[in-house]
Every structure is written in structure tokens, then in C-alpha cells.
Scaffold this active site. Structure first.
Site, PDB file in Angstrom:
ATOM      1  CB  CYS A  76      -0.768   0.103   1.126  1.00  0.00           C
ATOM      2  SG  CYS A  76      -2.593  -1.102   1.148  1.00  0.00           S
ATOM      3  CG  MET A 113      -6.090  -1.970   0.384  1.00  0.00           C
ATOM      4  SD  MET A 113      -6.964  -3.426   0.757  1.00  0.00           S
ATOM      5  CE  MET A 113      -6.372  -4.168   2.013  1.00  0.00           C
ATOM      6  CG  ASP A 128      -7.317  -5.680  23.327  1.00  0.00           C
ATOM      7  OD1 ASP A 128      -6.849  -6.699  23.811  1.00  0.00           O
ATOM      8  OD2 ASP A 128      -6.669  -4.579  23.607  1.00  0.00           O
TER       9      ASP A 128
END
EC number: 4.6.1.17
Length: 160
Positions: A76, A113, A128
Site C-alpha cells: 500500500c 484498504m 481486545d
């Protein structure tokens, strides 16, 4: 199917040369879902999580991730994003959190992306923060909803 742009004729990975492309306004929208127990979602919504505001933390993580996509995905380009927005919506009937990410810039390459990374990292952050309470949460689907701008034109996917 079109040719893969990040693979040379010899089968080697390479970064696409975007220097000859025109600057255009480009935008992408992506979504992700985190499905969890009703009690876990209620804890988040009631502000009872011992680690703090789960949605605020996930939103900031998603924004940071979009800005650092080029460091995470090897081919990228580093981009000067003009907008990154991450919205989190609790859908109590389905006991999931929907994450919507939007990225925009005026430049030579798309932001798909970056939007996908923002949605994914926001989902991972929710996991998390809540894994001490529930380990069997489910992340997915993660998908591109729409993109606009650039040579390949516009894309709009079907809603999940």
C-alpha cells in the site's frame, strides 16, 4: 477478471507506480461486525466496562489504523487522507456492533484498504477490550461497501 496489479509478469510482488495517474477525489466505505453475548453488549452500552469507553477507544483505533495502513499492508502507498470517519452502532436485536468506516482523499490511488483496515482494527479493539468478559465473540463479515473515483470507476456492494 482483470490482471493483478501488484504482481509482475514474472510473478514477483511489487508496488504499483501511481505517478502517471490523475489526482481525483476517492472515497471508500467498509463495514465490520462484532457479535457478542447480550450481556457483553449491555455492559458496553451501560458504560460498565472496567477498561473505559469501548466505542471511543475502538473509534480512535480505527482512525489511527487507516492512517497507518501503508505500514501494515506491504504494497500500500502512504496516503494523505483528508477524511477518516468511524461510526459504531449497537444493534441490540442482533447483539452485535456494526462498524462503518469512511476514508476520503484527493490523490492518485484508492482508499479501499484504509477503510477496510479502519473497520477491522476497530472490531479487533472491541474484541481486545472485551475478551476478559467473553472470549467467543465473532468478528465478521468485514467487507467493502462502496468506492468511488479512480480509473476503475465506482463500486457499490450489496448490503449484508
Amino acid at each position: 477478471m482483470s490482471q493483478l496489479t501488484h504482481i509482475t509478469e514474472r510473478g514477483e510482488a511489487h508496488m504499483v507506480d501511481a505517478s502517471a495517474k490523475a489526482d481525483t477525489v476517492r472515497e471508500a466505505r467498509a463495514s465490520a461486525y462484532v457479535t457478542m453475548a447480550r450481556a457483553t453488549l449491555a455492559m458496553i452500552l451501560d458504560g460498565q466496562h472496567h477498561k473505559g469507553d469501548v466505542f471511543a477507544t475502538a473509534r480512535i483505533a480505527g482512525i489511527q489504523a487507516a492512517k497507518r495502513t501503508w505500514e501494515l499492508i506491504p504494497l500500500c502507498h502512504p496516503l494523505m487522507l483528508s477524511k477518516v470517519e468511524v461510526q459504531l452502532t449497537a444493534e441490540t436485536e442482533q447483539h452485535w456492533v456494526r462498524i462503518d468506516a469512511v476514508c476520503r482523499l484527493t490523490g492518485k490511488t484508492g482508499v479501499e484498504m484504509e477503510a477496510l483496515t479502519a473497520a477491522s482494527v476497530a472490531a479487533l479493539t472491541i474484541y481486545d477490550m472485551c475478551k476478559a468478559v467473553q472470549k467467543d465473540m465473532f468478528i465478521g463479515p468485514v467487507r467493502l461497501l462502496a468506492k468511488s473515483g479512480g480509473k476503475s470507476g465506482d463500486f457499490t456492494g450489496d448490503e449484508v
